[in-house]
Design a protein around this motif. Structure first.
Motif, PDB file in Angstrom:
ATOM      1  N   ASP A   1       0.809  -1.216   0.000  1.00 55.22           N
ATOM      2  CA  ASP A   1       0.000   0.000   0.000  1.00 55.22           C
ATOM      3  C   ASP A   1       0.850   1.279   0.000  1.00 55.22           C
ATOM      4  O   ASP A   1       0.700   2.137   0.863  1.00 55.22           O
ATOM      5  N   PRO A   2       1.748   1.406  -0.987  1.00 57.03           N
ATOM      6  CA  PRO A   2       2.647   2.569  -1.023  1.00 57.03           C
ATOM      7  C   PRO A   2       1.954   3.810  -1.566  1.00 57.03           C
ATOM      8  O   PRO A   2       0.892   3.721  -2.198  1.00 57.03           O
ATOM      9  N   ASN A   3       2.591   4.980  -1.352  1.00 56.32           N
ATOM     10  CA  ASN A   3       2.062   6.173  -2.002  1.00 56.32           C
ATOM     11  C   ASN A   3       2.451   6.131  -3.482  1.00 56.32           C
ATOM     12  O   ASN A   3       3.337   5.368  -3.885  1.00 56.32           O
ATOM     13  N   ALA A   4       1.796   6.918  -4.282  1.00 49.81           N
ATOM     14  CA  ALA A   4       1.964   6.860  -5.741  1.00 49.81           C
ATOM     15  C   ALA A   4       3.388   7.176  -6.186  1.00 49.81           C
ATOM     16  O   ALA A   4       3.902   6.535  -7.114  1.00 49.81           O
ATOM     17  N   ASP A   5       4.034   8.143  -5.555  1.00 49.91           N
ATOM     18  CA  ASP A   5       5.403   8.503  -5.942  1.00 49.91           C
ATOM     19  C   ASP A   5       6.369   7.357  -5.676  1.00 49.91           C
ATOM     20  O   ASP A   5       7.201   7.017  -6.514  1.00 49.91           O
ATOM     21  N   GLU A   6       6.258   6.777  -4.502  1.00 45.18           N
ATOM     22  CA  GLU A   6       7.114   5.652  -4.141  1.00 45.18           C
ATOM     23  C   GLU A   6       6.904   4.481  -5.095  1.00 45.18           C
ATOM     24  O   GLU A   6       7.867   3.875  -5.562  1.00 45.18           O
TER      25      GLU A   6
ATOM     26  N   LEU B   1      17.618   7.037  -4.212  1.00 42.73           N
ATOM     27  CA  LEU B   1      18.241   8.079  -3.402  1.00 42.73           C
ATOM     28  C   LEU B   1      17.169   8.940  -2.771  1.00 42.73           C
ATOM     29  O   LEU B   1      16.161   9.249  -3.409  1.00 42.73           O
ATOM     30  N   PRO B   2      17.388   9.355  -1.516  1.00 41.02           N
ATOM     31  CA  PRO B   2      16.416  10.247  -0.885  1.00 41.02           C
ATOM     32  C   PRO B   2      16.384  11.592  -1.621  1.00 41.02           C
ATOM     33  O   PRO B   2      17.371  12.008  -2.211  1.00 41.02           O
ATOM     34  N   THR B   3      15.253  12.214  -1.580  1.00 37.10           N
ATOM     35  CA  THR B   3      15.094  13.535  -2.196  1.00 37.10           C
ATOM     36  C   THR B   3      15.312  14.600  -1.139  1.00 37.10           C
ATOM     37  O   THR B   3      15.543  14.292   0.022  1.00 37.10           O
ATOM     38  N   LEU B   4      15.214  15.840  -1.523  1.00 43.14           N
ATOM     39  CA  LEU B   4      15.316  16.935  -0.563  1.00 43.14           C
ATOM     40  C   LEU B   4      14.211  16.864   0.476  1.00 43.14           C
ATOM     41  O   LEU B   4      14.317  17.439   1.556  1.00 43.14           O
ATOM     42  N   PHE B   5      13.146  16.141   0.161  1.00 46.23           N
ATOM     43  CA  PHE B   5      11.990  16.052   1.031  1.00 46.23           C
ATOM     44  C   PHE B   5      11.977  14.765   1.836  1.00 46.23           C
ATOM     45  O   PHE B   5      10.971  14.383   2.392  1.00 46.23           O
ATOM     46  N   GLY B   6      13.084  14.033   1.854  1.00 42.61           N
ATOM     47  CA  GLY B   6      13.163  12.775   2.583  1.00 42.61           C
ATOM     48  C   GLY B   6      12.973  11.605   1.626  1.00 42.61           C
ATOM     49  O   GLY B   6      13.083  11.750   0.419  1.00 42.61           O
ATOM     50  N   ASP B   7      12.735  10.433   2.198  1.00 40.08           N
ATOM     51  CA  ASP B   7      12.496   9.255   1.357  1.00 40.08           C
ATOM     52  C   ASP B   7      11.300   9.482   0.477  1.00 40.08           C
ATOM     53  O   ASP B   7      10.350  10.161   0.853  1.00 40.08           O
ATOM     54  N   ILE B   8      11.343   8.877  -0.675  1.00 33.62           N
ATOM     55  CA  ILE B   8      10.192   8.950  -1.578  1.00 33.62           C
ATOM     56  C   ILE B   8       9.137   8.015  -1.055  1.00 33.62           C
ATOM     57  O   ILE B   8       9.398   6.976  -0.571  1.00 33.62           O
TER      58      ILE B   8
END
Length: 94
Positions: A15-20, A87-94
């Protein structure tokens, strides 16, 4: 690698978010297309392999954390998997 089938399986299992979900599916398809798993493990990468291995990760991990955990294990065992990590983004893990 059937990206739609993988997407459905990952969604049902984690059940991940769409970006992940989008990033993990893309990385998994790139990994499958590289042929690296087939060379190292003696068989093509399958949706079932991915689900099984991601389920071995620590239980409260996000999908991208699970992916990176598995890729870390593959890197340790065979080498050459770091390029497929997320890789993590500026906003944390995807």
């Amino acid at each position: 690698m059937d990206s739609k089938r993988l997407e459905r399986a990952l969604t049902a299992e984690f059940d991940p978010n769409a970006d992940e979900l989008r990033v993990v599916v893309r990385q998994a398809c790139d990994l499958a297309d590289s042929g690296k798993v087939a060379r190292d493990r003696g068989h093509e990468l399958t949706v079932e392999d991915i689900i099984e291995n991601l389920n071995d990760a620590p239980k409260h991990s996000s999908l991208s954390q699970r992916w990176n955990w598995w890729l870390g294990a593959l890197e340790t065992a065979y080498g050459g998997y770091a390029e497929f990590r997320i890789l993590p983004t500026l906003f944390g893990d995807i």
